[in-house]
Design an enzyme around this catalytic site. Structure first.
Site, short mmCIF file in Angstrom:
data_model
loop_
_atom_site.label_atom_id
_atom_site.label_comp_id
_atom_site.label_asym_id
_atom_site.label_seq_id
_atom_site.Cartn_x
_atom_site.Cartn_y
_atom_site.Cartn_z
N ASP A 1 0.87 -1.17 0.00
CA ASP A 1 0.00 0.00 0.00
C ASP A 1 0.91 1.22 0.00
O ASP A 1 2.11 1.12 0.23
CB ASP A 1 -0.89 -0.03 1.25
CG ASP A 1 -1.98 1.01 1.21
OD1 ASP A 1 -2.20 1.60 0.13
OD2 ASP A 1 -2.62 1.25 2.25
N ASP B 1 -1.25 -2.86 6.38
CA ASP B 1 -1.59 -2.71 7.79
C ASP B 1 -3.08 -2.59 8.05
O ASP B 1 -3.50 -2.38 9.18
CB ASP B 1 -0.87 -1.48 8.38
CG ASP B 1 -1.30 -0.18 7.69
OD1 ASP B 1 -2.06 -0.25 6.71
OD2 ASP B 1 -0.87 0.90 8.13
N ASP C 1 -6.17 -5.50 3.91
CA ASP C 1 -4.93 -6.15 3.48
C ASP C 1 -4.81 -7.58 3.99
O ASP C 1 -3.90 -8.32 3.57
CB ASP C 1 -3.71 -5.36 3.98
CG ASP C 1 -3.63 -3.97 3.40
OD1 ASP C 1 -3.92 -3.81 2.20
OD2 ASP C 1 -3.29 -3.02 4.14
#
Length: 909
Positions: free
Chosen positions: A373, A651, A655
């Protein structure tokens, strides 16, 4: 009246699919069902949501809440619990090689209960399993210590009875039930899925669910209300607040419409427990293990048959066959692998990295694609004012001043963008502003208008700053570009107030859109001088405004992100950004840190693709945006299917599925619990530089493991090949079974230093993977070299020292034992590097010390007090010049073959 009831979505995947595919399909079906239900709740008025859960604005009674808690269960999602210690201990011994060693030990015990080999093998098995168990158990406890929430309570309205007055209670989040009315304020975690009933200046951070870096505005809206987005994605619904998100500013109340596994978050968590998919490490170890086992299954029966037929003693032949099996097996492999991984975990712990699963260290070294990300990894995970522009797109301090006045004087809760404007202005300027202006009134932000205004009076600076009588009032409005621009009739152009014609309106709109395309969040700033001052103002006064300019915000790239990405690229790792944020922001950030963006692919664009098409798309795409959890996991699997070892750094709740499916899942200590549970490795700092160090440690760990396998397997293969030749032509055993065991034991103890060896820099520059075919080729190419010199030593002992009968077999066996052990030990330095040993590359001091000790032990044993019990005799002085000559020629030939092998196959270790 419709009540929610606990339910378990059907597992819709066809039973013929693999377990991994069934899990992926289950995740997709769960999220789709929950998403459709929440979208329906979002589309209806708030009163309908209350009716659907049989609730009222006053909240549930305590009796009703107790019944619902019993019916629906605690408000918790499925979590992957660490297995009990004895289960972890049993799993630590689940390895094909350990099974072979246990089988060999059992056969040896059946043949001779007093055989020392039984104890040796048992000790190796025990140390290997215990070492792995202890490291993973300790790391698991460290990871559990990181799992903590910001708060564990929430404000809930409850009544004592049906006619009771509602009171607000602080309750543990797991006690929340459908129908509860929850009160929200800045800093609160959303305890369940809520349909908002009221909201004031509410901004919610959904980064954990969507990956979007900036907070989003939420309000109580219906389909026909201004601003409501009709969507099937509950994350995008303006009037839903979902479990796992948090309030950054404002206040609200909402009714709980789903708890636990029925929430959007829970729909993802339910599919993420149970057995994890096979990783690169698992498949690699299995292939290498079965390769070596196949060699054993071929060689041992051949040696047994030849010995039995030529010597006639089938019992002795069976015992010797078992010894050969032990000799051919790298019996220290499980222990060396565990020691390598444990040492890697300790080294990574010093760099603030917690390794939950030891196998992940090798996967980290093998990783050639990292999906990440952007928020907090490539960016600083904070909002800053990047630029303040006039109507022509040029930086203008007056725009900053008006933006600051608006943010500074508002009395409501400041959002992150207000704070970013204030942070841009230093303290000295704040004092001047406070002296120059006084607050008159404000028109607060609301969801429909998407703007807020303050009205200020200019102070006179005579002695003490005070508001002048009949001082003109200035209205300063800040908000969404479309809404503010619609109220403007003029604009400020180089200090002059000019009429905002249609052509100029198009011009300023293009300025804002250009900055939006660069990934910036843009707000417009406008003013109005009030000719007839008064004490109160209303929304109707926000008219006839003069556009001053624009404020542009972003989550800035980390200062070291570009260097870290370049370092990863130098190590052969391609970085792909897979984010839930929008494509414009993703492209801007990636370009700023040096990523070749190319064409940004939206998550929705992957849904219509089959697996083959997605593999091709994933291979050529660098940035994926607006990606949901199911799509993230599918992208990871597509890259794996294309032959890549994939790492995933994330995180958020969104995810978790991708973290679990990746070969190595990487999270951070500030991540949500489900992300940390799904991860293999936890970074105590969300920093790609730390990750680079982890990659190097992973490659060093793998390099030392493969070094041991190739050294030992090729050496053992050569020894057994020599035994095979000797058994066919020599009338006695070329080496006693106990000698083979002692030789292996001394050599294997020397190899315990392997985890502390260093790897050449060239080796660490690219990802490394298990290659069973390459190991087999290495064995049959390098192993027979030792056999050439073993046979040479046979001839020397037979012809030079007359060890050519059963009476002198002890001399023959002692001579070959010493030559075999020393050649095995010294050749380690030839194999450990593709360079010239001792000159271009030297082993670490622990390896050097263990080499010297092994050589001295081999030379000492024939002369030691242990010699008679082991079958040794003292060697004549004339033996040693022959030994030195054989070893020198052996090392020279090995170096020449190594040079040819590298040129022929392009690889060594």
């Amino acid at each position: 009246m419709t009540m929610l009831t606990p339910r378990t979505p059907a597992k819709l995947a066809p039973p013929g699919r693999s377990r991994r595919e069934r899990k992926a399909a289950e995740l997709e079906s769960r999220t789709r069902l929950v998403g459709e239900r929440l979208a329906g709740i979002s589309a209806a008025p708030g009163v309908r949501a209350l009716q659907s859960v049989d609730a009222s604005l006053g909240g549930l009674t305590r009796a009703e809440a107790a019944l619902r808690l019993e019916r629906h269960g605690p408000n918790v999602v499925a979590q992957e619990r660490a297995p009990r210690w004895y289960v972890q201990l049993a799993k630590a011994f689940r390895n094909p090689f350990i099974a072979v060693l246990i089988l060999l030990a059992a056969v040896m015990y059946w043949q001779d209960p007093a055989d020392p080999g039984v104890v040796i093998l048992s000790v190796m098995v025990g140390i290997s399993g215990l070492l792995r168990f202890w490291q993973e158990f300790r790391s698991g406890r460290a990871a559990d210590a990181l799992a903590q929430l910001v708060t564990t309570t929430c404000a809930v309205r409850r009544r004592a009875g049906s006619g009771g007055v509602p009171t607000t209670l602080e309750l543990p989040m797991d006690q929340v039930v459908p129908g509860d009315v929850v009160e929200l304020a800045a800093g609160d975690l959303i305890p369940a899925d809520l349909r908002l009933l009221t909201a004031k200046d509410l901004m919610i951070s959904q980064a954990a669910l969507s990956g979007e870096s900036l907070p989003v505005a939420k309000a109580d809206t219906r389909v026909q209300d201004l601003g409501q987005q009709v969507t099937t994605d509950p994350v995008e619904a303006d009037n839903l607040a979902l479990m796992g998100t948090s309030v950054t500013s404002g206040t609200a109340t909402g009714v709980v419409v789903a708890t636990g596994s029925d929430t959007w978050f829970g729909s993802m968590a339910g599919s993420l427990v149970g057995e994890r998919p096979q990783t690169n490490f698992d498949t690699g170890v299995r292939r290498v293990s079965f390769l070596l086992i196949r060699f054993m299954l071929v060689m041992v029966p051949v040696v047994f048959m030849i010995n039995g037929l030529t010597k006639g003693d089938w019992d002795e032949a069976f015992l010797f066959g078992i010894a050969v099996a032990v000799g051919l097996t790298p019996e220290m492999l499980p222990m060396v692998v565990s020691a390598n991984l444990a040492r890697g975990a300790v080294a990574l712990a010093e760099r603030k990295v917690v390794v939950k699963r030891l196998n992940a260290i090798q996967n980290l070294g093998a990783m050639d694609v990292l999906c990440t990300d952007k928020t907090g990894t490539l960016t600083e995970d904070r909002i800053v004012l990047d630029r303040y522009l006039d109507v022509h797109g040029n930086e203008d301090g007056e725009v900053l001043e008006y933006g600051y006045l608006n943010a500074h004087f508002q009395t409501g809760l400041r959002n992150l963008m207000d704070q970013a404007v204030i942070d841009r202005v230093n303290e000295a300027e704040e004092v001047v502003v406070d002296a120059r202006f006084s607050m008159v009134d404000e028109i607060p932000f609301d969801f429909a208008r998407r703007r807020m205004s303050v009205v200020l009076a200019r102070n006179t600076l005579v002695g003490v700053a005070r508001r002048a009588e009949n001082a003109e009032h200035v209205m300063i409005t800040k908000g969404a570009v479309e809404e503010v621009l619609a109220l403007c009739t003029h604009m400020t152009d180089r200090g002059e107030r000019v009429e905002l014609t249609e052509q100029l309106r198009w011009h300023v709109t293009r300025i804002a859109e250009d900055n939006n395309r660069r990934g910036l969040r843009v707000l417009a700033v406008a003013t109005r001088t009030v000719d007839t001052p008064r004490d109160t103002y209303c929304v109707a006064d926000e008219d006839g405004l003069t556009l001053v300019g624009f404020l542009a915000f972003l989550d800035p790239p980390k200062a070291d992100a570009a260097r870290a990405l370049e370092a990863l690229a130098d190590k052969g790792i391609a970085v792909k950004v897979v984010t839930g944020d929008n494509e414009l922001v993703a492209a801007r950030v990636c370009a700023d840190v040096g990523i070749d963006v190319g064409t940004v692919v939206l998550g929705s664009g992957t849904d219509a693709l089959d697996d083959t098409e997605l593999r091709a798309l994933a291979a050529r795409t660098t940035v994926f945006a607006k990606v949901n959890p199911v799509q993230k996991a599918r992208i990871v699997r597509a890259l794996q299917a294309d032959g890549h070892t994939v790492g995933f750094l994330g995180d958020g709740i969104n995810d978790a599925a991708a973290l679990r499916d990746a070969d190595v899942g990487i999270s951070v200590d500030t991540a949500v619990d489900i992300a940390k549970e799904s991860a293999d490795i936890i970074l105590l700092e969300k920093d790609l530089t730390v990750l680079e160090q982890g990659v190097l440690q992973g490659r060093t760990t793998f390099g030392n493991t493969i070094k041991y396998i190739k050294m030992t397997a090729s050496s053992n293969f050569g020894n057994v090949f020599s035994v095979l030749v000797a058994s066919a032509f020599i009338p006695f055993q070329p080496m006693l079974a106990i000698m083979l065991l002692v030789q292996n034991l001394v050599y294997d103890i020397a190899q315990l230093a392997t985890p502390w060896d260093r790897m050449d820099e060239e080796y660490l520059r690219r990802p490394r993977n298990w290659d069973a075919k390459g190991i087999g080729r290495f064995m049959v190419t390098i192993g027979p070299i030792s056999s050439i010199f073993d046979i040479a030593m046979f001839l020397i002992m037979w012809h030079v020292f007359a060890a050519d009968s059963e009476a002198s077999q002890s001399l023959f066996q002692s001579g070959w034992f010493v030559e075999g052990l020393l050649s095995q030990t010294l050749i380690v330095h030839m194999i450990r590097t593709r360079k010239i040993p001792f000159i271009q590359s030297r082993a670490s001091w622990p390896v050097m010390v263990m080499t010297v000790l092994a050589v001295l032990t081999g030379l000492w044993l024939p002369f030691s007090p242990l010699a008679p019990s082991l079958g040794f005799v003292a060697l004549p002085a004339g033996y040693f010049p022959w030994l030195i000559g054989v070893l020198l020629v052996y090392c020279t030939l090995t170096q020449l073959v190594k040079t040819w092998y590298i040129r022929r196959f392009g690889t060594w270790l």
